[in-house]
Scaffold this active site. Structure first.
Site, PDB file in Angstrom:
ATOM      1  N   CYS A 284       8.134   3.914  -8.923  1.00  0.00           N
ATOM      2  CA  CYS A 284       8.246   3.484  -7.527  1.00  0.00           C
ATOM      3  C   CYS A 284       7.005   3.896  -6.743  1.00  0.00           C
ATOM      4  O   CYS A 284       6.445   3.104  -5.980  1.00  0.00           O
ATOM      5  CB  CYS A 284       9.501   4.085  -6.899  1.00  0.00           C
ATOM      6  SG  CYS A 284       9.799   3.555  -5.196  1.00  0.00           S
ATOM      7  N   CYS A 285       6.562   5.148  -6.939  1.00  0.00           N
ATOM      8  CA  CYS A 285       5.354   5.627  -6.260  1.00  0.00           C
ATOM      9  C   CYS A 285       4.142   4.790  -6.639  1.00  0.00           C
ATOM     10  O   CYS A 285       3.270   4.523  -5.804  1.00  0.00           O
ATOM     11  CB  CYS A 285       5.101   7.094  -6.605  1.00  0.00           C
ATOM     12  SG  CYS A 285       6.208   8.272  -5.801  1.00  0.00           S
ATOM     13  N   CYS A 367       7.817   9.431   2.121  1.00  0.00           N
ATOM     14  CA  CYS A 367       8.823   8.407   2.393  1.00  0.00           C
ATOM     15  C   CYS A 367      10.137   9.073   2.813  1.00  0.00           C
ATOM     16  O   CYS A 367      10.468  10.172   2.353  1.00  0.00           O
ATOM     17  CB  CYS A 367       9.049   7.555   1.146  1.00  0.00           C
ATOM     18  SG  CYS A 367       7.637   6.523   0.706  1.00  0.00           S
ATOM     19  N   CYS A 370      12.665  10.322   0.197  1.00  0.00           N
ATOM     20  CA  CYS A 370      12.128  11.295  -0.760  1.00  0.00           C
ATOM     21  C   CYS A 370      11.675  12.591  -0.100  1.00  0.00           C
ATOM     22  O   CYS A 370      11.000  13.410  -0.736  1.00  0.00           O
ATOM     23  CB  CYS A 370      10.958  10.682  -1.526  1.00  0.00           C
ATOM     24  SG  CYS A 370      11.399   9.204  -2.459  1.00  0.00           S
ATOM     25  N   CYS A 395       2.771  12.310  -6.137  1.00  0.00           N
ATOM     26  CA  CYS A 395       3.155  10.902  -6.171  1.00  0.00           C
ATOM     27  C   CYS A 395       2.257  10.074  -7.073  1.00  0.00           C
ATOM     28  O   CYS A 395       2.612   8.964  -7.456  1.00  0.00           O
ATOM     29  CB  CYS A 395       3.146  10.311  -4.760  1.00  0.00           C
ATOM     30  SG  CYS A 395       1.516  10.322  -3.984  1.00  0.00           S
TER      31      CYS A 395
END
Length: 415
Positions: A284-285, A367, A370, A395
């Site tokens: 995702c990162c 984010c 997170c 990240c």
């Protein structure tokens, strides 16, 4: 005087100072060996060079070579070739800066000068008028096959030497000791003066980044200030983005995730699939941060960050200036040796707008899904990806494939 490089007359960015002349307030200066120590200690100068006789002892230059951007060797006569020998010795000692030959040299000596390691030749105006630029170009074109461009090695001797003279390790070595005693404003100013090309600062609107943004905007530096909109930012971060643009009357442009990879990720793992595994989170990162960053840094020669060495265990080795070998650019961390307390004090002194979340226990902000507020006694970045146990959580913006911070010698052929 005329300056010849790559077979053509070029503008000279350097100023040669006589011993009786005072050091100017800024710019690239060439001084005598007797003044070089004091000139290198003067942080006002973008770069320092030294001019020496062709009889100079290389040992007398050894301590200064890593910090010298240029060595100018005098050629008092057409028939005196001792300067060529000195150039060879300096290259063998590992000097990667610019070598210049100054004196009454002719085009017939050009190829030999290149072979000895010289990058440029400075000649009197009368010789420049007599020989003309075309003759220097012809001399370069007349080189033998081993000097030609496009041979098996990939570059000519000239191209290899010119590349070495501008190699980033040399630039890092030159800047590192000069940046250390300076404050943030002067570090950024010096970097902009010395580093060629496009410089990019990426902000995530944390307190460190806000201080760097303030310094760039208030000094009017030609450094691009950009950000990454992951699509999952806190509302407070979005509000600060708008407030910062209004405060400094400057637009902060953003890069966004590419729609198709993000849609595929959500379809496979779910909207919050990053909670299920470290691999999912890193994927995702990569989509939301790392890939957009690569677009923001495209074509840049240097990247400015807000990293501090005391932010976490993973970042404790962060230097003021280093090489991002993965991205093949210079990475400047002007707050590397700052403490959080010093940064807070500076933002208060200059009324720099900061994220409201800092007052709510969010010392490191990423984010929204997170990041959580810190518990008493936790380290500064403990609130990031708190469900993971690894103490070296990142990240991916500042690490390579091996999970370590990206630094080290530039790969062969990098620029």
């Amino acid at each position: 005087m005329a300056l010849v490089s790559d077979g053509a007359f070029i503008a000279d960015e350097w100023r040669r100072l006589a011993d009786e002349e005072s050091l100017p307030g800024a710019g690239k200066v060439i001084v005598s060996l007797g003044r070089v120590a004091s000139a290198l200690a003067d942080s006002r100068h973008a770069a320092v060079g030294v001019y020496v006789a062709n009889t100079a002892d290389p040992k007398a230059l050894a301590d200064f070579l890593p910090r010298l951007a240029l060595v100018d060797i005098a050629f008092p006569a057409f028939t005196d070739g001792r300067g060529f020998s000195l150039a060879r010795l300096l290259r063998r000692q590992g000097y990667a800066g610019e070598l210049r030959a100054s004196g009454r040299l002719a085009p017939d000596q050009y190829l030999h000068a290149i072979g000895c390691g010289f990058d440029a030749i400075e000649i009197p105006d009368d010789l420049a008028a007599h020989h003309g630029e075309a003759n220097w170009g012809k001399a370069l074109d007349a080189r033998s096959l081993s000097y030609q461009r496009g041979v098996a090695a990939g570059r000519s001797i000239l191209e290899r030497r010119r590349k070495a003279s501008h190699a980033k390790p040399s630039l890092v070595e030159i800047l590192a000791p000069r940046l250390a005693p300076l404050d943030l404003d002067h570090r950024l100013r010096l970097a902009r003066e010395v580093i060629p090309g496009r410089i990019v600062f990426t902000t995530s609107f944390g307190i460190e980044d806000q201080l760097v943004t303030h310094s760039i905007f208030t000094q009017g530096l030609e450094i691009d200030v950009v950000t990454i909109d992951t699509g999952r930012l806190f509302e407070e971060t979005i509000a600060l983005w708008e407030k910062t643009e209004a405060r400094y009357a400057r637009r902060i442009h953003a890069a966004y995730s590419q729609a198709l990879p993000l849609a595929d990720y959500v379809a496979e793992h779910g909207v919050n699939g990053f909670y299920r595994s470290v691999e999912n989170r890193k994927a995702c990162c990569h989509i939301r941060k790392v890939e957009p960053l690569s677009r923001l840094l495209a074509g840049a020669t240097a990247w400015v960050t807000g990293l501090r060495a005391d932010q976490s265990q993973a970042r404790e080795g962060v230097a003021l200036i280093e090489l991002d070998a993965e991205r093949r650019l210079v990475k400047l961390n002007p707050l590397a040796d700052y403490t959080r307390e010093a940064i807070v004090a500076a933002t208060e002194e200059f009324s720099v707008p900061v994220n409201e979340l800092h007052e709510k226990g969010f010392l490191s902000i990423g984010c929204a899904p997170c990041t959580r507020a810190l518990e008493p006694g936790e380290s500064e970045r403990a609130g990031r990806w708190w469900w993971e146990e690894d103490e070296k959580k990142e990240c991916g913006l500042h690490v390579g494939p091996d999970g370590r911070l990206t630094r080290g010698p530039a790969p062969e052929g990098s620029q």
